[in-house]
Write a protein that holds these residues in place. Structure first.
Motif, PDB file in Angstrom:
ATOM      1  N   GLY A  50      -7.137   2.043   6.654  1.00  0.00           N
ATOM      2  CA  GLY A  50      -5.768   2.167   6.354  1.00  0.00           C
ATOM      3  C   GLY A  50      -5.028   0.720   6.212  1.00  0.00           C
ATOM      4  O   GLY A  50      -3.752   0.667   6.353  1.00  0.00           O
ATOM      5  N   ILE A  51      -5.554  -0.347   5.664  1.00  0.00           N
ATOM      6  CA  ILE A  51      -5.120  -1.633   5.294  1.00  0.00           C
ATOM      7  C   ILE A  51      -4.427  -1.284   3.726  1.00  0.00           C
ATOM      8  O   ILE A  51      -5.041  -1.175   2.906  1.00  0.00           O
ATOM      9  CB  ILE A  51      -6.118  -2.497   5.183  1.00  0.00           C
ATOM     10  N   ASP A  69       5.117 -14.188   2.553  1.00  0.00           N
ATOM     11  CA  ASP A  69       6.208 -13.535   2.318  1.00  0.00           C
ATOM     12  C   ASP A  69       6.001 -11.975   2.447  1.00  0.00           C
ATOM     13  O   ASP A  69       7.133 -11.311   2.630  1.00  0.00           O
ATOM     14  CB  ASP A  69       6.652 -13.695   0.753  1.00  0.00           C
ATOM     15  N   ARG A  70       4.706 -11.486   2.305  1.00  0.00           N
ATOM     16  CA  ARG A  70       4.537  -9.952   2.831  1.00  0.00           C
ATOM     17  C   ARG A  70       3.938  -9.598   4.119  1.00  0.00           C
ATOM     18  O   ARG A  70       3.566  -8.617   4.413  1.00  0.00           O
ATOM     19  CB  ARG A  70       3.612  -9.299   1.809  1.00  0.00           C
ATOM     20  N   ASP A  71       3.777 -10.680   4.888  1.00  0.00           N
ATOM     21  CA  ASP A  71       3.337 -10.644   6.322  1.00  0.00           C
ATOM     22  C   ASP A  71       2.085  -9.942   6.216  1.00  0.00           C
ATOM     23  O   ASP A  71       1.606  -9.028   6.820  1.00  0.00           O
ATOM     24  CB  ASP A  71       4.130  -9.911   7.142  1.00  0.00           C
ATOM     25  N   ALA A  72       1.341 -10.495   5.322  1.00  0.00           N
ATOM     26  CA  ALA A  72       0.011 -10.367   5.102  1.00  0.00           C
ATOM     27  C   ALA A  72      -1.056 -11.479   5.246  1.00  0.00           C
ATOM     28  O   ALA A  72      -0.901 -12.450   5.344  1.00  0.00           O
ATOM     29  CB  ALA A  72      -0.492  -9.736   3.658  1.00  0.00           C
ATOM     30  N   ALA A  90     -17.082  -7.728   2.288  1.00  0.00           N
ATOM     31  CA  ALA A  90     -16.651  -6.319   2.718  1.00  0.00           C
ATOM     32  C   ALA A  90     -17.072  -6.471   4.427  1.00  0.00           C
ATOM     33  O   ALA A  90     -16.143  -5.582   5.172  1.00  0.00           O
ATOM     34  CB  ALA A  90     -17.191  -5.070   2.245  1.00  0.00           C
ATOM     35  N   GLY A  91     -18.129  -6.960   4.755  1.00  0.00           N
ATOM     36  CA  GLY A  91     -18.452  -7.008   6.166  1.00  0.00           C
ATOM     37  C   GLY A  91     -17.525  -7.657   7.116  1.00  0.00           C
ATOM     38  O   GLY A  91     -17.243  -7.335   8.239  1.00  0.00           O
ATOM     39  N   THR A  92     -16.683  -8.728   6.606  1.00  0.00           N
ATOM     40  CA  THR A  92     -15.545  -9.323   7.287  1.00  0.00           C
ATOM     41  C   THR A  92     -14.326  -8.534   7.527  1.00  0.00           C
ATOM     42  O   THR A  92     -13.585  -8.484   8.473  1.00  0.00           O
ATOM     43  CB  THR A  92     -15.108 -10.819   6.755  1.00  0.00           C
ATOM     44  N   ILE A  93     -13.870  -7.552   6.466  1.00  0.00           N
ATOM     45  CA  ILE A  93     -13.110  -6.609   6.455  1.00  0.00           C
ATOM     46  C   ILE A  93     -13.569  -5.670   7.597  1.00  0.00           C
ATOM     47  O   ILE A  93     -12.555  -5.225   8.509  1.00  0.00           O
ATOM     48  CB  ILE A  93     -12.754  -6.198   5.174  1.00  0.00           C
ATOM     49  N   PRO A  98      -7.114  -5.706  14.060  1.00  0.00           N
ATOM     50  CA  PRO A  98      -6.379  -4.823  13.544  1.00  0.00           C
ATOM     51  C   PRO A  98      -5.491  -5.761  12.354  1.00  0.00           C
ATOM     52  O   PRO A  98      -5.083  -6.595  12.597  1.00  0.00           O
ATOM     53  CB  PRO A  98      -5.271  -4.364  14.649  1.00  0.00           C
ATOM     54  N   VAL A  99      -5.379  -5.259  11.064  1.00  0.00           N
ATOM     55  CA  VAL A  99      -4.792  -5.904   9.922  1.00  0.00           C
ATOM     56  C   VAL A  99      -4.087  -4.524   9.341  1.00  0.00           C
ATOM     57  O   VAL A  99      -4.540  -3.471   9.149  1.00  0.00           O
ATOM     58  CB  VAL A  99      -5.996  -6.355   9.064  1.00  0.00           C
TER      59      VAL A  99
END
Length: 252
Positions: A50-51, A69-72, A90-93, A98-99
């Motif tokens: 859902g990121i 600027d996008r709080d990302a 991809a493993g770190t994601i 929560p992100v």
């Protein structure tokens, strides 16, 4: 005279890298970018969670400000990632807390995504993880469009001199998507698209092992990122179809 490299009048088309994307995007109803190791694999893992994902150019000094600027969260390169930091891996994601938003630069897939977005053409991210789901979504999306066309862009990698290195994993990822479109009776295929689908069919029965044995797969394994290859080999594990809306990818 018509440009033969635009692969018209076929419904499904295939080419490589930024120049291929530039050639095909303007004449297509939809573009699918494929960067199996690792942008579009990381993208599907993020969208599964859902990121919201913002593609960005590689080594662009504006990335940090763009993310702020996008709080990302800004993803870093694999080699620069400290424990707990999100990278192109991809493993770190998958392991992150929560992100909500992630800026995900990459030298190939992410950069191509930004280039295609500038043309206004509909763009999706495709990997081995979501190829079948992406093909089903594409068929439904374009069912009512007379003479609809899809262009599939294999991102490829880069040689040290910056030139394009066609990467077999992207050929297989593009071929998986094209083969799924073919199975659903989607239009006519250019010779290039037909060949990509055939390349995937040739290895489909042993794809994870082939991926590990590929040059890009061995490079990641030798560099300590074997998990990235294993995640990339999760064939059809995802039903998420990342769709680029304005400047970010979310689930279609």
């Amino acid at each position: 005279m018509a440009n033969p490299h635009a692969q018209e009048p076929w419904s499904a088309r295939f080419d490589w890298g930024p120049v291929g994307a530039e050639t095909l995007a303007g004449a297509s109803d939809l573009v699918a970018v494929v960067d199996v190791l690792s942008f579009t694999t990381a993208l599907t893992v993020a969208v599964d969670r859902g990121i919201e994902v913002f593609p960005f150019r590689w080594r662009d000094e504006r990335a940090e400000r763009f993310a702020q600027d996008r709080d990302a969260v800004l993803a870093v390169g694999r080699s620069a990632a400290r424990p707990g930091r999100i990278s192109l891996s991809a493993g770190t994601i998958r392991a992150a807390g929560p992100v909500r938003r992630l800026v995900l630069p990459s030298p190939n897939g992410s950069t191509i995504a930004q280039d295609v977005a500038a043309t206004g053409t509909t763009l999706i991210g495709v990997s081995l993880r979501n190829a079948t789901a992406a093909a089903e979504w594409t068929r439904n999306r374009l069912a009512a469009v007379r003479g609809a066309s899809v262009s599939v862009i294999a991102a490829g990698e880069r040689w040290p001199d910056g030139s394009l290195r066609p990467a077999v994993e992207d050929l297989w990822g593009a071929g998986a998507y094209l083969a799924a479109l073919d199975a659903q009776g989607f239009g006519s295929f250019s010779p290039e698209a037909f060949s990509a689908a055939a390349a995937h069919r040739a290895v489909a029965g042993d794809l994870p092992a082939r991926l590990r044995a590929s040059a890009s797969g061995r490079e990641l394994v030798d560099g300590g990122f074997a998990d990235d290859v294993e995640i990339a080999a999760e064939v059809d594990a995802s039903i998420a179809v990342p769709l680029l809306r304005e400047e970010s990818f979310t689930a279609a």
